[in-house]
Structures are given as structure tokens and as C-alpha cells.
Write a protein that holds these residues in place. Structure first.
Motif, PDB file in Angstrom:
ATOM      1  N   MET A   1       0.850  -1.200   0.000  1.00 54.55           N
ATOM      2  CA  MET A   1       0.000   0.000   0.000  1.00 54.55           C
ATOM      3  C   MET A   1       0.883   1.248   0.000  1.00 54.55           C
ATOM      4  SD  MET A   1      -2.811   1.206   2.798  1.00 54.55           S
ATOM      5  CE  MET A   1      -3.947   2.506   2.431  1.00 54.55           C
ATOM      6  N   ASP A   2       0.517   2.238  -0.809  1.00 50.72           N
ATOM      7  CA  ASP A   2       1.283   3.483  -0.875  1.00 50.72           C
ATOM      8  C   ASP A   2       1.303   4.176   0.476  1.00 50.72           C
ATOM      9  OD1 ASP A   2       1.630   2.993  -3.504  1.00 50.72           O
ATOM     10  OD2 ASP A   2       0.181   4.472  -4.219  1.00 50.72           O
ATOM     11  N   ASN A   3       2.418   4.826   0.761  1.00 54.50           N
ATOM     12  CA  ASN A   3       2.555   5.633   1.976  1.00 54.50           C
ATOM     13  C   ASN A   3       2.438   4.850   3.271  1.00 54.50           C
ATOM     14  OD1 ASN A   3       3.106   8.068   0.743  1.00 54.50           O
ATOM     15  ND2 ASN A   3       0.923   8.473   0.375  1.00 54.50           N
ATOM     16  N   CYS A   4       2.651   3.553   3.221  1.00 51.69           N
ATOM     17  CA  CYS A   4       2.674   2.757   4.452  1.00 51.69           C
ATOM     18  C   CYS A   4       4.126   2.363   4.724  1.00 51.69           C
ATOM     19  CB  CYS A   4       1.801   1.514   4.332  1.00 51.69           C
ATOM     20  SG  CYS A   4       2.005   0.405   5.753  1.00 51.69           S
ATOM     21  N   ILE A   5       4.635   2.801   5.857  1.00 55.61           N
ATOM     22  CA  ILE A   5       6.060   2.576   6.162  1.00 55.61           C
ATOM     23  C   ILE A   5       6.386   1.091   6.266  1.00 55.61           C
ATOM     24  CG2 ILE A   5       5.757   2.826   8.674  1.00 55.61           C
ATOM     25  CD1 ILE A   5       8.439   4.434   8.563  1.00 55.61           C
ATOM     26  N   PHE A   6       5.475   0.292   6.814  1.00 58.46           N
ATOM     27  CA  PHE A   6       5.775  -1.140   6.944  1.00 58.46           C
ATOM     28  C   PHE A   6       5.679  -1.837   5.590  1.00 58.46           C
ATOM     29  CE2 PHE A   6       4.943  -1.701  11.803  1.00 58.46           C
ATOM     30  CZ  PHE A   6       6.049  -0.902  12.066  1.00 58.46           C
ATOM     31  N   CYS A   7       4.761  -1.431   4.731  1.00 56.22           N
ATOM     32  CA  CYS A   7       4.754  -1.987   3.368  1.00 56.22           C
ATOM     33  C   CYS A   7       6.079  -1.684   2.669  1.00 56.22           C
ATOM     34  CB  CYS A   7       3.586  -1.418   2.561  1.00 56.22           C
ATOM     35  SG  CYS A   7       1.995  -2.186   2.945  1.00 56.22           S
ATOM     36  N   LYS A   8       6.596  -0.473   2.888  1.00 57.64           N
ATOM     37  CA  LYS A   8       7.876  -0.114   2.248  1.00 57.64           C
ATOM     38  C   LYS A   8       9.029  -0.931   2.820  1.00 57.64           C
ATOM     39  CE  LYS A   8       6.521   4.456   0.686  1.00 57.64           C
ATOM     40  NZ  LYS A   8       6.407   5.874   1.038  1.00 57.64           N
ATOM     41  N   ILE A   9       8.991  -1.222   4.119  1.00 60.21           N
ATOM     42  CA  ILE A   9      10.018  -2.090   4.713  1.00 60.21           C
ATOM     43  C   ILE A   9       9.903  -3.494   4.120  1.00 60.21           C
ATOM     44  CG2 ILE A   9      10.656  -3.288   6.855  1.00 60.21           C
ATOM     45  CD1 ILE A   9      10.176  -0.616   8.321  1.00 60.21           C
ATOM     46  N   ILE A  10       8.678  -4.017   4.022  1.00 64.08           N
ATOM     47  CA  ILE A  10       8.457  -5.365   3.471  1.00 64.08           C
ATOM     48  C   ILE A  10       8.969  -5.442   2.036  1.00 64.08           C
ATOM     49  CG2 ILE A  10       6.622  -6.961   2.734  1.00 64.08           C
ATOM     50  CD1 ILE A  10       5.079  -5.846   5.303  1.00 64.08           C
ATOM     51  N   GLU A  11       8.743  -4.373   1.272  1.00 60.83           N
ATOM     52  CA  GLU A  11       9.178  -4.354  -0.133  1.00 60.83           C
ATOM     53  C   GLU A  11      10.669  -4.044  -0.279  1.00 60.83           C
ATOM     54  OE1 GLU A  11       6.594  -1.558  -2.120  1.00 60.83           O
ATOM     55  OE2 GLU A  11       4.828  -2.539  -1.291  1.00 60.83           O
ATOM     56  N   GLY A  12      11.332  -3.675   0.823  1.00 58.11           N
ATOM     57  CA  GLY A  12      12.758  -3.360   0.763  1.00 58.11           C
ATOM     58  C   GLY A  12      13.056  -1.946   0.317  1.00 58.11           C
ATOM     59  N   ILE A  13      12.025  -1.114   0.197  1.00 59.86           N
ATOM     60  CA  ILE A  13      12.212   0.287  -0.220  1.00 59.86           C
ATOM     61  C   ILE A  13      12.826   1.089   0.929  1.00 59.86           C
ATOM     62  CG2 ILE A  13      10.992   2.387  -0.960  1.00 59.86           C
ATOM     63  CD1 ILE A  13       8.872   0.429  -2.215  1.00 59.86           C
ATOM     64  N   ILE A  14      12.401   0.786   2.155  1.00 64.06           N
ATOM     65  CA  ILE A  14      13.003   1.378   3.354  1.00 64.06           C
ATOM     66  C   ILE A  14      13.829   0.288   4.022  1.00 64.06           C
ATOM     67  CG2 ILE A  14      12.497   2.263   5.675  1.00 64.06           C
ATOM     68  CD1 ILE A  14      10.074   3.667   4.522  1.00 64.06           C
ATOM     69  N   PRO A  15      15.102   0.584   4.369  1.00 61.96           N
ATOM     70  CA  PRO A  15      15.935  -0.448   4.978  1.00 61.96           C
ATOM     71  C   PRO A  15      15.484  -0.814   6.389  1.00 61.96           C
ATOM     72  CG  PRO A  15      17.105   1.656   4.895  1.00 61.96           C
ATOM     73  CD  PRO A  15      15.801   1.867   4.186  1.00 61.96           C
ATOM     74  N   SER A  16      15.752  -2.033   6.776  1.00 63.76           N
ATOM     75  CA  SER A  16      15.451  -2.479   8.135  1.00 63.76           C
ATOM     76  C   SER A  16      16.448  -3.565   8.510  1.00 63.76           C
ATOM     77  CB  SER A  16      14.027  -3.032   8.231  1.00 63.76           C
ATOM     78  OG  SER A  16      13.943  -4.267   7.532  1.00 63.76           O
ATOM     79  N   THR A  17      16.503  -3.842   9.801  1.00 64.35           N
ATOM     80  CA  THR A  17      17.323  -4.959  10.269  1.00 64.35           C
ATOM     81  C   THR A  17      16.417  -6.161  10.400  1.00 64.35           C
ATOM     82  OG1 THR A  17      18.648  -3.360  11.491  1.00 64.35           O
ATOM     83  CG2 THR A  17      19.007  -5.670  12.006  1.00 64.35           C
ATOM     84  N   LYS A  18      16.325  -6.894   9.300  1.00 63.49           N
ATOM     85  CA  LYS A  18      15.385  -8.016   9.237  1.00 63.49           C
ATOM     86  C   LYS A  18      15.932  -9.200  10.025  1.00 63.49           C
ATOM     87  CE  LYS A  18      13.397  -8.230   5.134  1.00 63.49           C
ATOM     88  NZ  LYS A  18      13.208  -8.594   3.710  1.00 63.49           N
ATOM     89  N   VAL A  19      15.076  -9.836  10.810  1.00 67.24           N
ATOM     90  CA  VAL A  19      15.520 -11.014  11.563  1.00 67.24           C
ATOM     91  C   VAL A  19      14.803 -12.288  11.112  1.00 67.24           C
ATOM     92  CG1 VAL A  19      16.192  -9.678  13.603  1.00 67.24           C
ATOM     93  CG2 VAL A  19      13.896 -10.654  13.482  1.00 67.24           C
ATOM     94  N   TYR A  20      13.690 -12.138  10.378  1.00 64.78           N
ATOM     95  CA  TYR A  20      12.914 -13.327  10.000  1.00 64.78           C
ATOM     96  C   TYR A  20      11.964 -12.950   8.863  1.00 64.78           C
ATOM     97  CZ  TYR A  20       9.604 -17.195  10.261  1.00 64.78           C
ATOM     98  OH  TYR A  20       8.805 -18.258   9.950  1.00 64.78           O
ATOM     99  N   GLU A  21      11.722 -13.924   7.982  1.00 66.02           N
ATOM    100  CA  GLU A  21      10.731 -13.731   6.916  1.00 66.02           C
ATOM    101  C   GLU A  21      10.174 -15.086   6.515  1.00 66.02           C
ATOM    102  OE1 GLU A  21      12.166 -11.603   3.498  1.00 66.02           O
ATOM    103  OE2 GLU A  21      10.194 -11.654   2.505  1.00 66.02           O
ATOM    104  N   ASP A  22       8.876 -15.146   6.286  1.00 69.36           N
ATOM    105  CA  ASP A  22       8.283 -16.332   5.677  1.00 69.36           C
ATOM    106  C   ASP A  22       7.136 -15.882   4.773  1.00 69.36           C
ATOM    107  OD1 ASP A  22       5.980 -15.975   7.256  1.00 69.36           O
ATOM    108  OD2 ASP A  22       6.601 -17.467   8.746  1.00 69.36           O
TER     109      ASP A  22
END
Ligand code: AMP
Ligand code: ZN
Length: 114
Positions: A1-22
Motif C-alpha cells: 500500500m502506498d505511503n505505508c512505512i511497513f509496506c515499504k520495509i516489506i518491499e525493501g524500499i526502506i531499509p530495516s534490520t530483518k531477523v525473520y521472513e516467511d
């Protein structure tokens, strides 16, 4: 979804320290940790809060619960324990309207809240 910070993290647009994904969720370290261990577990599907899931999305909810247990084992949180928090709505001070659960650990949190 546009303008959603967590959607951008999920898509890799905003960096994060990822610890897990499924297939259901992504987990990353909170940018403003409130405990020595503070991990955010968020659904890959954009749903604003726990109120937004439908009957046919029980697999997502179950997947997140299983992921929380996997992350707790992976991060070595089982022996001392951890707390899981979901903020929903104004009075709970939910600041990001994309369902997520906080995993908090690394010290005694007392009996309030909760
Ligand atoms: P809540 O207040 O329950 O909606 O929680 C939102 C959480 O997201 C807060 O603990 C924030 O510190 C965290 N947060 C916001 N932006 C980021 C980001 N870019 N990376 C990691 N955590 C974030
Ligand atoms: Zn989103």
C-alpha cells in the motif's frame, strides 16, 4: 500500500534490520527499541489492525503466531521469556496502521502493562 512505512520495509524500499521472513510475515528490529530486544513482526499483507482480518485469513494469523515462536527460539528468548504486544487504535497509541506485534525481551518488564 502506498505511503505505508511497513509496506515499504516489506518491499525493501526502506531499509530495516530483518531477523525473520516467511510467506506470511516479516520481522525486523524496532528503530526505537523499548527493551534490549524489541522486534516488530508484521503481516506481509497490508491490514490496518487485527480488526481487519477476515474469516478466510486465519492462515495469516496462525502463521504470525508460529513465526513469533520461531523468532523467540532463534533469538534465544525462550529461557528468560518475552512479551508480545499488539497495539490497536487510539487509546493503545498504535502509530503505524499496518498490523504488527512487538516482541519485547532482555530484562524484567514488571507486571504492568500487562
Ligand atoms: P505501534 O506504536 O504499536 O504502531 O508501533 C510502531 C513501531 O514501529 C514503533 O515501536 C516504532 O518505533 C517502529 N518503527 C517505526 N518506523 C520504523 C522503522 N523504519 N524501522 C523499524 N521500526 C520502526
Ligand atoms: Zn502497509
Amino acid at each position: 500500500m502506498d505511503n505505508c512505512i511497513f509496506c515499504k520495509i516489506i518491499e525493501g524500499i526502506i531499509p530495516s534490520t530483518k531477523v525473520y521472513e516467511d510467506e506470511y510475515c516479516v520481522a525486523f528490529r524496532d528503530i526505537n527499541p523499548q527493551m534490549p530486544v524489541h522486534i516488530v513482526v508484521t503481516s506481509k499483507k497490508h491490514v490496518p489492525s487485527v480488526l481487519g482480518f477476515t474469516e478466510d485469513e486465519k492462515d495469516i494469523l496462525g502463521g504470525i503466531q508460529l513465526a513469533i515462536a520461531k523468532i523467540a527460539r532463534q533469538e534465544g528468548l525462550v529461557e528468560n521469556g518475552f512479551r508480545v504486544v499488539n497495539n490497536c487504535g487510539r487509546d493503545a497509541c498504535q502509530s503505524v496502521p499496518h498490523i504488527h506485534y512487538h516482541i519485547l525481551a532482555g530484562g524484567n518488564m514488571g507486571e504492568r502493562i500487562v
